[in-house]
Design a protein around this motif. Sequence first.
Motif, PDB file in Angstrom:
ATOM      1  N   ALA A  13    -101.519  -3.537 -20.375  1.00 37.45           N
ATOM      2  CA  ALA A  13    -102.131  -4.480 -18.891  1.00 37.45           C
ATOM      3  C   ALA A  13    -100.872  -5.523 -20.007  1.00 37.45           C
ATOM      4  O   ALA A  13    -100.167  -5.932 -18.886  1.00 37.45           O
ATOM      5  CB  ALA A  13    -103.436  -5.037 -20.079  1.00 37.45           C
ATOM      6  N   THR A  14    -100.599  -5.716 -20.486  1.00 34.80           N
ATOM      7  CA  THR A  14     -99.882  -6.857 -21.603  1.00 34.80           C
ATOM      8  C   THR A  14     -97.735  -6.602 -20.699  1.00 34.80           C
ATOM      9  O   THR A  14     -97.166  -7.618 -20.274  1.00 34.80           O
ATOM     10  CB  THR A  14     -99.616  -6.822 -22.913  1.00 34.80           C
ATOM     11  OG1 THR A  14    -100.694  -6.797 -23.311  1.00 34.80           O
ATOM     12  CG2 THR A  14     -98.639  -8.177 -22.985  1.00 34.80           C
ATOM     13  N   VAL A  15     -97.848  -5.238 -21.252  1.00 34.47           N
ATOM     14  CA  VAL A  15     -96.911  -4.605 -20.692  1.00 34.47           C
ATOM     15  C   VAL A  15     -96.001  -5.127 -19.125  1.00 34.47           C
ATOM     16  O   VAL A  15     -95.127  -5.452 -18.609  1.00 34.47           O
ATOM     17  CB  VAL A  15     -96.466  -3.483 -21.611  1.00 34.47           C
ATOM     18  CG1 VAL A  15     -95.083  -3.306 -20.596  1.00 34.47           C
ATOM     19  CG2 VAL A  15     -96.160  -3.592 -22.618  1.00 34.47           C
ATOM     20  N   VAL A  16     -97.761  -4.132 -18.598  1.00 29.43           N
ATOM     21  CA  VAL A  16     -97.233  -4.317 -17.101  1.00 29.43           C
ATOM     22  C   VAL A  16     -96.997  -5.431 -16.312  1.00 29.43           C
ATOM     23  O   VAL A  16     -96.289  -6.018 -15.296  1.00 29.43           O
ATOM     24  CB  VAL A  16     -98.727  -3.306 -16.490  1.00 29.43           C
ATOM     25  CG1 VAL A  16     -98.442  -3.088 -15.109  1.00 29.43           C
ATOM     26  CG2 VAL A  16     -98.478  -1.246 -16.445  1.00 29.43           C
ATOM     27  N   SER A  17     -97.992  -6.034 -16.842  1.00 28.94           N
ATOM     28  CA  SER A  17     -98.610  -7.280 -16.473  1.00 28.94           C
ATOM     29  C   SER A  17     -96.590  -7.966 -16.456  1.00 28.94           C
ATOM     30  O   SER A  17     -96.625  -8.803 -15.274  1.00 28.94           O
ATOM     31  CB  SER A  17     -99.125  -8.444 -16.694  1.00 28.94           C
ATOM     32  OG  SER A  17    -100.269  -8.134 -15.870  1.00 28.94           O
ATOM     33  N   THR A  18     -96.280  -8.306 -17.491  1.00 26.93           N
ATOM     34  CA  THR A  18     -95.142  -9.346 -17.962  1.00 26.93           C
ATOM     35  C   THR A  18     -94.206  -8.412 -16.845  1.00 26.93           C
ATOM     36  O   THR A  18     -93.372  -9.072 -16.552  1.00 26.93           O
ATOM     37  CB  THR A  18     -94.252  -8.909 -19.376  1.00 26.93           C
ATOM     38  OG1 THR A  18     -95.653  -9.388 -20.583  1.00 26.93           O
ATOM     39  CG2 THR A  18     -93.637  -9.798 -19.715  1.00 26.93           C
ATOM     40  N   ALA A  19     -94.013  -6.990 -17.028  1.00 19.68           N
ATOM     41  CA  ALA A  19     -92.905  -6.726 -15.613  1.00 19.68           C
ATOM     42  C   ALA A  19     -92.909  -6.930 -14.214  1.00 19.68           C
ATOM     43  O   ALA A  19     -91.814  -7.400 -13.709  1.00 19.68           O
ATOM     44  CB  ALA A  19     -93.176  -4.676 -16.198  1.00 19.68           C
ATOM     45  N   SER A  20     -94.111  -6.737 -14.113  1.00 17.34           N
ATOM     46  CA  SER A  20     -94.169  -7.483 -12.866  1.00 17.34           C
ATOM     47  C   SER A  20     -94.020  -9.244 -12.425  1.00 17.34           C
ATOM     48  O   SER A  20     -92.837  -9.576 -11.729  1.00 17.34           O
ATOM     49  CB  SER A  20     -95.759  -7.322 -12.723  1.00 17.34           C
ATOM     50  OG  SER A  20     -96.390  -7.908 -12.849  1.00 17.34           O
ATOM     51  N   VAL A  79     -98.228   4.807 -26.279  1.00 19.81           N
ATOM     52  CA  VAL A  79     -97.686   4.701 -27.062  1.00 19.81           C
ATOM     53  C   VAL A  79     -96.240   4.838 -26.058  1.00 19.81           C
ATOM     54  O   VAL A  79     -95.193   3.775 -26.401  1.00 19.81           O
ATOM     55  CB  VAL A  79     -97.339   6.298 -28.039  1.00 19.81           C
ATOM     56  CG1 VAL A  79     -95.689   6.410 -28.183  1.00 19.81           C
ATOM     57  CG2 VAL A  79     -97.946   6.205 -28.286  1.00 19.81           C
ATOM     58  N   VAL A  80     -95.868   5.376 -24.910  1.00 20.59           N
ATOM     59  CA  VAL A  80     -94.477   4.779 -24.430  1.00 20.59           C
ATOM     60  C   VAL A  80     -94.726   3.247 -23.860  1.00 20.59           C
ATOM     61  O   VAL A  80     -93.666   2.946 -23.929  1.00 20.59           O
ATOM     62  CB  VAL A  80     -94.874   5.528 -22.618  1.00 20.59           C
ATOM     63  CG1 VAL A  80     -93.440   4.905 -22.129  1.00 20.59           C
ATOM     64  CG2 VAL A  80     -94.407   6.727 -22.970  1.00 20.59           C
ATOM     65  N   CYS A  81     -95.601   2.435 -23.391  1.00 19.94           N
ATOM     66  CA  CYS A  81     -95.832   1.366 -23.182  1.00 19.94           C
ATOM     67  C   CYS A  81     -95.090   0.295 -24.492  1.00 19.94           C
ATOM     68  O   CYS A  81     -94.396  -0.738 -24.137  1.00 19.94           O
ATOM     69  CB  CYS A  81     -97.304   0.383 -22.981  1.00 19.94           C
ATOM     70  SG  CYS A  81     -97.795   1.615 -20.748  1.00 19.94           S
ATOM     71  N   LEU A  82     -96.123   0.513 -25.708  1.00 19.82           N
ATOM     72  CA  LEU A  82     -94.950   0.144 -26.786  1.00 19.82           C
ATOM     73  C   LEU A  82     -94.226  -0.180 -26.843  1.00 19.82           C
ATOM     74  O   LEU A  82     -92.968  -0.731 -27.988  1.00 19.82           O
ATOM     75  CB  LEU A  82     -96.043   0.220 -27.670  1.00 19.82           C
ATOM     76  CG  LEU A  82     -97.214   0.232 -28.081  1.00 19.82           C
ATOM     77  CD1 LEU A  82     -98.697   1.029 -28.832  1.00 19.82           C
ATOM     78  CD2 LEU A  82     -97.815  -1.031 -28.697  1.00 19.82           C
ATOM     79  N   ILE A  83     -93.333   1.520 -26.869  1.00 16.57           N
ATOM     80  CA  ILE A  83     -91.846   1.726 -27.022  1.00 16.57           C
ATOM     81  C   ILE A  83     -90.833   0.303 -25.868  1.00 16.57           C
ATOM     82  O   ILE A  83     -90.101  -0.628 -26.286  1.00 16.57           O
ATOM     83  CB  ILE A  83     -91.460   2.981 -26.901  1.00 16.57           C
ATOM     84  CG1 ILE A  83     -92.784   4.161 -28.071  1.00 16.57           C
ATOM     85  CG2 ILE A  83     -90.627   3.080 -26.652  1.00 16.57           C
ATOM     86  CD1 ILE A  83     -92.172   5.602 -27.394  1.00 16.57           C
ATOM     87  N   VAL A  84     -90.922   0.549 -24.806  1.00 20.05           N
ATOM     88  CA  VAL A  84     -90.013   0.070 -23.596  1.00 20.05           C
ATOM     89  C   VAL A  84     -90.517  -1.500 -23.718  1.00 20.05           C
ATOM     90  O   VAL A  84     -90.187  -2.128 -23.406  1.00 20.05           O
ATOM     91  CB  VAL A  84     -90.687   0.582 -22.241  1.00 20.05           C
ATOM     92  CG1 VAL A  84     -90.209   1.825 -22.034  1.00 20.05           C
ATOM     93  CG2 VAL A  84     -92.123   0.465 -21.850  1.00 20.05           C
ATOM     94  N   GLY A  85     -92.077  -2.037 -24.497  1.00 23.40           N
ATOM     95  CA  GLY A  85     -92.268  -3.190 -24.214  1.00 23.40           C
ATOM     96  C   GLY A  85     -92.515  -3.778 -25.583  1.00 23.40           C
ATOM     97  O   GLY A  85     -92.620  -4.910 -26.034  1.00 23.40           O
ATOM     98  N   ARG A  86     -91.601  -3.224 -26.594  1.00 19.82           N
ATOM     99  CA  ARG A  86     -91.614  -3.302 -27.706  1.00 19.82           C
ATOM    100  C   ARG A  86     -91.492  -4.312 -28.344  1.00 19.82           C
ATOM    101  O   ARG A  86     -91.300  -5.123 -29.861  1.00 19.82           O
ATOM    102  CB  ARG A  86     -91.001  -2.563 -28.760  1.00 19.82           C
ATOM    103  CG  ARG A  86     -89.051  -2.254 -28.369  1.00 19.82           C
ATOM    104  CD  ARG A  86     -88.548  -0.959 -29.042  1.00 19.82           C
ATOM    105  NE  ARG A  86     -86.875  -1.099 -28.251  1.00 19.82           N
ATOM    106  CZ  ARG A  86     -86.423  -0.663 -27.837  1.00 19.82           C
ATOM    107  NH1 ARG A  86     -87.849   0.057 -26.534  1.00 19.82           N
ATOM    108  NH2 ARG A  86     -84.806  -0.795 -26.571  1.00 19.82           N
ATOM    109  N   LYS A  87     -90.231  -6.105 -27.394  1.00 20.66           N
ATOM    110  CA  LYS A  87     -90.012  -6.743 -27.673  1.00 20.66           C
ATOM    111  C   LYS A  87     -91.095  -7.096 -27.618  1.00 20.66           C
ATOM    112  O   LYS A  87     -91.125  -8.898 -28.316  1.00 20.66           O
ATOM    113  CB  LYS A  87     -89.385  -7.696 -27.024  1.00 20.66           C
ATOM    114  CG  LYS A  87     -87.873  -7.283 -26.794  1.00 20.66           C
ATOM    115  CD  LYS A  87     -86.690  -7.405 -26.255  1.00 20.66           C
ATOM    116  CE  LYS A  87     -85.120  -7.118 -26.347  1.00 20.66           C
ATOM    117  NZ  LYS A  87     -84.213  -7.585 -25.511  1.00 20.66           N
ATOM    118  N   LEU A  88     -92.477  -7.751 -27.110  1.00 20.09           N
ATOM    119  CA  LEU A  88     -93.113  -8.426 -26.884  1.00 20.09           C
ATOM    120  C   LEU A  88     -94.264  -8.146 -28.477  1.00 20.09           C
ATOM    121  O   LEU A  88     -95.615  -8.467 -28.142  1.00 20.09           O
ATOM    122  CB  LEU A  88     -94.114  -7.913 -25.577  1.00 20.09           C
ATOM    123  CG  LEU A  88     -93.699  -7.872 -24.129  1.00 20.09           C
ATOM    124  CD1 LEU A  88     -94.721  -7.248 -23.611  1.00 20.09           C
ATOM    125  CD2 LEU A  88     -92.818  -9.051 -24.178  1.00 20.09           C
TER     126      LEU A  88
END
Length: 481
Positions: free
Chosen positions: A136-143, A193-202
């Motif tokens: 949710a954190t990664v997807v919300s930030t991406a949008s 795991v994929v979200c942690l990788i693509v949003g690792r900076k967060l």
Amino acid sequence: MGEQKHESMVQSGIKKMLATIGVQGIILALSFVTGLIMPERMGPEMYGYWQIYTFYLAYLNLFGIGFSDGMALYYGGREYNQLPFSRIRGGTGLVGLFILLMTTILFLLAGRMPDPSSRFIYQMLALNIPLSCIPATVVSTASAVNRTSLYNGLNLLVRLLTVTVYIILMLLMIIDFRLVILGDTVARVLYAVVCLIVGRKLFFGKRGPLSEGIAELREKSSAGMNITLAAIAAGIMPVAGKFVVQISASVKAYGEYSFGMSLLHIVITFTSAAGLVIFPLLKKLGNKELAKHYPELSFACGALIFVAMFLYLPAKWLINWYLQEYQAVLEYLHVLLAICVPLGRLQLLLLSYYKALRLERPYFIANIIGVVAIIGATWTVYYFTESIFAVAAVSTTVYNIWCLLLERYLLRNLGQLKGFLKNSLTDVLMMICFIVLASSGRSLVFAVGYAAACMLYIMCHFRTIKGMLGARAKKRDNNMV
């Protein structure tokens, strides 16, 4: 020059919205596995148990205490690389500790449930808390930062992973709800795991001082929690009848009602995703521009939803010829699907405007009032009638009234109340027309009659369409000059 810039932003937003709708078309095709194949293979009772799990799974982001929604609210419209990552990582670290604590406590409490089926379902839900909050954190930030491709890709990925697991289980003739839930959880682990990788900076890297992390958490959660709770409340309202049916009726009846609700979610797949994409666009506009573009966005929203309602015909055909165990749903399916009109309007248009105007507090209060009203109404009508049809009818009626009041409040803030009564009456008449024609039981009568109603709807908005076409022609002429 400024007007051309705003027009360009609107055009860009529309293109991104269309791209998102295209991705949602793929997701819609995948949804047929969960919405049609699985109910047929599992049967109403097993499907009912599985739907208890999926019902509460949608609300697990509550344990993220509004942080992801706060991120979207504060950082909407900014560039991703310009975000204060060290400060954000301080906030995500603290949220992670809270989530871990809550997961442990709820898992142990669920283990004390006497019923083994309920015990398993709620323990698996506890384990899914971090698997819901991290993405949710990664997807919300991406949008929020307009990374539409990443947003669309992640939404598509989670559906691909879960549907792949479901297909494997169905091919192996595995229909036990426990194994289906385990398979779903494995897919969500991979997705997290994929979200942690693509949003690792967060999440990973140098963090700021603890005081900075606490300040980030307090700032984002205090604002975002209103949005999170309001979104959860808004999600509860159209499905409030599920609480009544789950507690008061049999698991089989709950499975049937849940199947009807799954068809509803297929219809609104497009609008829910497009609403998230359009928010960053609206965030960049001033109040005057927001008010100016509301009529055309409102018409586009209504047209999209009413056309999507034609999906009632293939849904009815599939139930009659493929999912005959669920034929009891046809008694109230058309009434249930009518709730797509206010629900789709909320997700595509109203929520985006409320967030862009920073009206999250009034929206939150309105949602709490709406939840109390619709739960009270559905419980009351079921107590006196013991009719699931009555539950569906009351849910649709109360939710539509609530949505109309919500839109009126928004338009009053925009200074755009003129024409509200006429447009609202048109939408209500379209809903009534849909329900009456579907009640006839004749597919040809419904198709011809509802197509005629859609044409009349377009004619009623002729002035708005003319204005949209005129604006596009003016822009083209300016570009030529």
